[in-house]
Design a protein around this motif. Structure first.
Motif, PDB file in Angstrom:
ATOM      1  N   SER A  90       0.670  -1.211  -0.067  1.00  0.00           N
ATOM      2  CA  SER A  90      -0.009   0.131  -0.176  1.00  0.00           C
ATOM      3  C   SER A  90       0.887   1.140   0.063  1.00  0.00           C
ATOM      4  CB  SER A  90      -0.892   0.190   1.319  1.00  0.00           C
ATOM      5  OG  SER A  90       0.055   0.222   2.307  1.00  0.00           O
ATOM      6  N   GLY A  91       1.933   0.911   0.358  1.00  0.00           N
ATOM      7  CA  GLY A  91       2.900   2.540   0.349  1.00  0.00           C
ATOM      8  C   GLY A  91       2.773   3.326   1.557  1.00  0.00           C
ATOM      9  N   LEU A  92       1.950   2.557   2.402  1.00  0.00           N
ATOM     10  CA  LEU A  92       1.571   3.348   3.607  1.00  0.00           C
ATOM     11  C   LEU A  92       2.770   2.844   4.856  1.00  0.00           C
ATOM     12  CD1 LEU A  92      -2.387   2.324   3.849  1.00  0.00           C
ATOM     13  CD2 LEU A  92      -1.049   4.758   3.318  1.00  0.00           C
ATOM     14  N   ALA A  93       2.841   3.721   5.792  1.00  0.00           N
ATOM     15  CA  ALA A  93       3.633   3.373   6.843  1.00  0.00           C
ATOM     16  C   ALA A  93       2.986   2.221   7.641  1.00  0.00           C
ATOM     17  CB  ALA A  93       4.080   4.730   7.702  1.00  0.00           C
ATOM     18  N   THR A  94       4.210   1.318   8.235  1.00  0.00           N
ATOM     19  CA  THR A  94       3.523   0.407   8.908  1.00  0.00           C
ATOM     20  C   THR A  94       4.457  -0.230  10.005  1.00  0.00           C
ATOM     21  OG1 THR A  94       2.409  -1.822   9.019  1.00  0.00           O
ATOM     22  CG2 THR A  94       3.983  -1.546   7.226  1.00  0.00           C
ATOM     23  N   ALA A  95       4.141  -1.117  11.100  1.00  0.00           N
ATOM     24  CA  ALA A  95       5.162  -1.488  11.956  1.00  0.00           C
ATOM     25  C   ALA A  95       5.680  -2.703  11.449  1.00  0.00           C
ATOM     26  CB  ALA A  95       4.370  -1.796  13.053  1.00  0.00           C
ATOM     27  N   VAL A  96       6.869  -2.848  11.684  1.00  0.00           N
ATOM     28  CA  VAL A  96       7.363  -3.987  11.584  1.00  0.00           C
ATOM     29  C   VAL A  96       7.341  -5.078  12.565  1.00  0.00           C
ATOM     30  CG1 VAL A  96       9.809  -5.237  11.282  1.00  0.00           C
ATOM     31  CG2 VAL A  96       9.704  -3.018  10.401  1.00  0.00           C
ATOM     32  N   ASN A  97       6.817  -6.237  12.120  1.00  0.00           N
ATOM     33  CA  ASN A  97       6.541  -7.486  13.248  1.00  0.00           C
ATOM     34  C   ASN A  97       7.811  -8.097  13.534  1.00  0.00           C
ATOM     35  OD1 ASN A  97       4.516 -10.530  13.226  1.00  0.00           O
ATOM     36  ND2 ASN A  97       5.925  -9.667  14.516  1.00  0.00           N
ATOM     37  N   TYR A  98       8.886  -8.178  12.710  1.00  0.00           N
ATOM     38  CA  TYR A  98      10.115  -8.740  13.064  1.00  0.00           C
ATOM     39  C   TYR A  98      10.887  -8.951  11.720  1.00  0.00           C
ATOM     40  CZ  TYR A  98       8.316 -13.281  11.329  1.00  0.00           C
ATOM     41  OH  TYR A  98       7.807 -14.282  10.514  1.00  0.00           O
ATOM     42  N   THR A  99      12.388  -8.777  12.048  1.00  0.00           N
ATOM     43  CA  THR A  99      13.359  -8.626  10.926  1.00  0.00           C
ATOM     44  C   THR A  99      13.984  -9.889  11.002  1.00  0.00           C
ATOM     45  OG1 THR A  99      13.383  -6.243  11.186  1.00  0.00           O
ATOM     46  CG2 THR A  99      15.245  -7.074  10.097  1.00  0.00           C
ATOM     47  N   LEU A 100      14.547 -10.619   9.668  1.00  0.00           N
ATOM     48  CA  LEU A 100      15.126 -11.791   9.794  1.00  0.00           C
ATOM     49  C   LEU A 100      16.749 -11.529   9.364  1.00  0.00           C
ATOM     50  CD1 LEU A 100      12.574 -14.155   8.031  1.00  0.00           C
ATOM     51  CD2 LEU A 100      13.311 -13.955  10.400  1.00  0.00           C
ATOM     52  N   TYR A 101      17.540 -11.875   9.799  1.00  0.00           N
ATOM     53  CA  TYR A 101      18.917 -11.527   9.466  1.00  0.00           C
ATOM     54  C   TYR A 101      19.690 -12.541   9.091  1.00  0.00           C
ATOM     55  CZ  TYR A 101      18.587  -7.235  12.025  1.00  0.00           C
ATOM     56  OH  TYR A 101      18.046  -5.873  12.609  1.00  0.00           O
ATOM     57  N   GLY A 102      20.759 -12.717   8.200  1.00  0.00           N
ATOM     58  CA  GLY A 102      21.719 -13.831   7.900  1.00  0.00           C
ATOM     59  C   GLY A 102      23.112 -13.520   8.781  1.00  0.00           C
TER      60      GLY A 102
END
Ligand SMILES: C[S@@+](CC[C@H](N)C(=O)[O-])C[C@H]1O[C@@H](n2cnc3c(N)ncnc32)[C@H](O)[C@@H]1O
Length: 659
Positions: free
Chosen positions: A145-157
């Motif tokens: 949607s291009g709307l601002a939203t909260a990140v639930n979680y971030t995955l890293y390597g």
């Protein structure tokens, strides 16, 4: 004089309910699970043990309320507080002691009556202010949607050097297998997120290639130990939901971090060094489990957290002092226990759509584990998602306190399910709470159930002689769990979150746990002897019983108990065996784990007239029989006079070597 438990314990019923409870202990005892603690016993088992201490037969039935009014029950190694919660519900006065502050704080928070509405209001205020301070760093732009939203979680390597080449290693390139079998995966070249059979148009990339952990062998990979642990992880995917969609349609969106996202991470990193955390306060204390950290170049607990996680902790510490003591205690413990789901040690188990919760929490193995794909959760994510404050407040505080006002028990047997739903019955008249007192003298028979909490080594109990009716406990099972060492992960933060709430400076070497192969001498026998001697001193002689659960394969564990019990002057009255462990728990899966506990009932030796026969052999293949036979052998050993400490170990070693 005998007590019911000396001759009677409904093992079949105990096993039936323990086999169900062991899978979801926190569902059966929601009020005992505010904060992470290890190796909790089944509440139903301890209720059954305590019910067999009830003099009035009419009140002995499992589903009948109360039965121990006016009695004083001690647990000198209370841990998660199972004995205290079970005994106070039965009307008893309870005394809980533990070397560690977390068990004491948790028992105080969960046994103290609080006005739940007041606690909810305070939580809402705390959460709102914390979110205001922290959520700007967990914002992103929704790819749909291009709307601002909260990140639930971030995955890293994780960065690695493989055969001289910089690479990033992940558990799997497949991020998600949807129920229709379609997948979401990563392009190993440019790290783009790809849907199902989509082919990535990229041909070259300046990014380090992504490798699956199965594609490398540990010899090939070099860990960059110069870099702080949290910086060894590279953000690959942000997981969020589209704010423009109706709630029900809010499926998870997997997004490659864009410049804005990376700038937010950099902004948080830039703030990190200005946070008021003195590294000395977070230095890793040497211990059997924490020594898994140092060889990986991790010398400070701060390194286990991303900069956004440290911002979360910083603001939580700043906000707590505005609340009154009771509220502060609950919110401080909530933030502390949330760290199990909010550290860079958390792994990702969200690949399989059917699996509940995406976070493999920090201590899923009763030890430290180091993920390839790390998951940085957003603790203030505005949904009850796994490991968020919203979810933890609901499950660990709100549900717990509501349950404490109306405790319920699972009905077993023919009426165990109603319309396919597990059937629980309320035990009307019971409360899983009481009034805190400062001395045992206040625990008078006419007074409502009360609790007394003692922080310190139970080798010196601050209690008068002959002051408790029964002692019901579950000591550390030899070297199974390194409580004090593992608890340091939370303790280093709790002393900032709740500075006045406990004695934070104390000697962790007093922890009665065998340190296994650590070069330090084992104090298990010495400390168990000290604790059991104190138990003998404070136990009322007439009808006094000292009861604890135990299991271990190692003869050293049983030998230590034998020496400690004999020195203290206890003899075995009887023993039972009950199911205790959840066989699919990741910390025991694949290991030759014992799934049962021996319930051992002792009394002052001079009052025991049971004669124990030496068992011909100890069954070494069946968990239940093993615990039963070890109980018998212990009973016999305690009656062998003049057998020195070494000989005790030799006899146990011979018996458990099948000789
Ligand atoms: C197995 S746990 C108890 C678990 C508890 N029964 C439950 O169900 O949650 C044993 C406890 O003994 C405590 N402990 C170890 N050494 C101690 C000591 N010297 N004095 C008092 N408590 C001690 C540990 O901190 C740990 O919490």
């Amino acid at each position: 004089m005998t007590i019911p438990l000396d001759t009677d314990f409904d093992t079949d019923f105990a096993n039936q309910i323990a086999q169900l409870e062991a899978y979801n202990k926190h569902h059966y005892r929601p009020n005992s699970y505010l904060h992470k603690w290890w190796a909790r016993r089944c509440g139903s088992t301890f209720r059954l043990i305590l019910k067999q201490l009830v003099a009035d037969e009419a009140q002995r039935d499992y589903y009948t309320p109360g039965g121990l009014a006016g009695k004083i029950i001690l647990d000198p190694m209370m841990g998660g507080g199972t004995t205290l919660h079970e005994a106070i519900r039965l009307g008893a006065h309870v005394i809980g002691a533990d070397l560690e502050p977390i068990p004491v704080l948790q028992a105080r928070a969960t046994l103290t009556k609080v006005d739940l509405a007041e606690l909810e209001r305070a939580y809402k205020r705390f959460y709102t202010e914390l979110r205001k301070a922290v959520s700007p760093y967990f914002q992103t732009i929704c790819p749909e949607s291009g709307l601002a939203t909260a990140v639930n979680y971030t995955l890293y390597g994780v960065r690695r050097i493989c055969n001289g080449r910089d690479v990033i290693v992940v558990d799997s390139l497949v991020l998600r297998v949807e129920t229709d079998g379609s997948t979401i995966r990563l392009c190993p070249r440019c790290h783009a997120v790809l849907w199902d059979t989509a082919v990535c148009p990229c041909d070259v990339s300046d990014k380090p290639p992504l490798l699956e952990k199965s594609a490398i062998s540990s010899e090939d990979e070099v860990n960059d130990l110069e870099r702080p642990f949290y910086q060894r992880y590279v953000p690959l995917v942000l997981v969020t939901r589209c704010p423009g969609r109706a709630d029900t349609a809010k499926r998870l969106l997997f997004k490659t971090p864009d410049a804005h996202d990376l700038a937010l991470l950099a902004e948080a990193d830039a703030l990190r060094s200005s946070l008021p955390f003195a590294p000395a306060d977070f230095a890793i204390e040497p211990g059997r489990k924490s020594r898994q950290l140092t060889p990986r170049g991790i010398h400070n607990y701060l390194d286990l957290f991303s900069s956004r996680q440290l911002l979360y902790l910083h603001h939580a510490i700043q906000l707590l002092p505005q609340f009154d003591e009771k509220i502060r205690l609950n919110l401080g413990l909530l933030v502390s226990t949330s760290l199990e789901f909010n550290a860079m040690l958390c792994g990702y188990k969200g690949k399989n759509r059917r699996r509940a919760g995406a976070i493999r929490h920090t201590f899923s193995h009763h030890a430290y584990s180091f993920p390839y794909t790390a998951l940085e959760n957003n603790p203030v994510y505005p949904r009850q998602a796994s490991g968020t404050l919203a979810k933890l407040f609901q499950s660990r505080i709100r549900n717990g306190r509501l349950w404490a006002q109306k405790p319920r028990e699972r009905v077993i047997g023919k009426r165990s399910t109603v319309n396919g739903k597990q059937y629980f019955v309320e035990i009307v008249g019971e409360r899983d709470s009481g009034v805190e007192v400062r001395s045992v003298a206040e625990m008078t028979p006419d007074r409502e159930p009360s609790f007394l909490l003692l922080q310190g080594s139970s080798t010196q109990l601050d209690l008068p002689d002959r002051s408790v009716d029964f002692i019901v406990t579950d000591p550390p099972y030899f070297d199974s769990v390194q409580y004090s060492d593992l608890a340091a992960f939370f303790r280093v933060w709790l002393r900032h979150l709740l500075p006045e709430a406990a004695q934070w400076a104390y000697d962790t070497q007093e922890s009665a746990v065998d340190p296994h192969q650590l070069d330090s001498e084992s104090r298990y026998t010495e400390l168990m002897s000290g604790i059991f001697a104190e138990c003998k001193r404070v136990l009322r002689e007439e009808n006094g019983r000292f009861i604890f659960t135990f299991h271990h394969w190692n003869p050293k564990g049983w030998a230590a108990l034998t020496v400690a019990l004999r020195q203290a002057g206890f003899a075995l009255v009887t023993r039972y065996v009950v199911h205790s462990e959840n066989p699919i728990s990741v910390h025991i899966t694949g290991m030759k784990a014992l799934l049962h506990d021996a319930i051992l009932v002792f009394a002052p030796a001079e009052s025991v007239n049971v004669v124990w026969e030496r068992p011909s052999h100890i069954n070494l293949t069946d968990s239940e029989r093993f615990c039963y036979d070890c109980g018998t052998f212990l009973g016999w050993m305690l009656q062998q006079d003049g057998v020195g400490e070494t000989a005790v170990l030799d006899l146990w070693q011979a018996a458990l070597d099948g000789e």
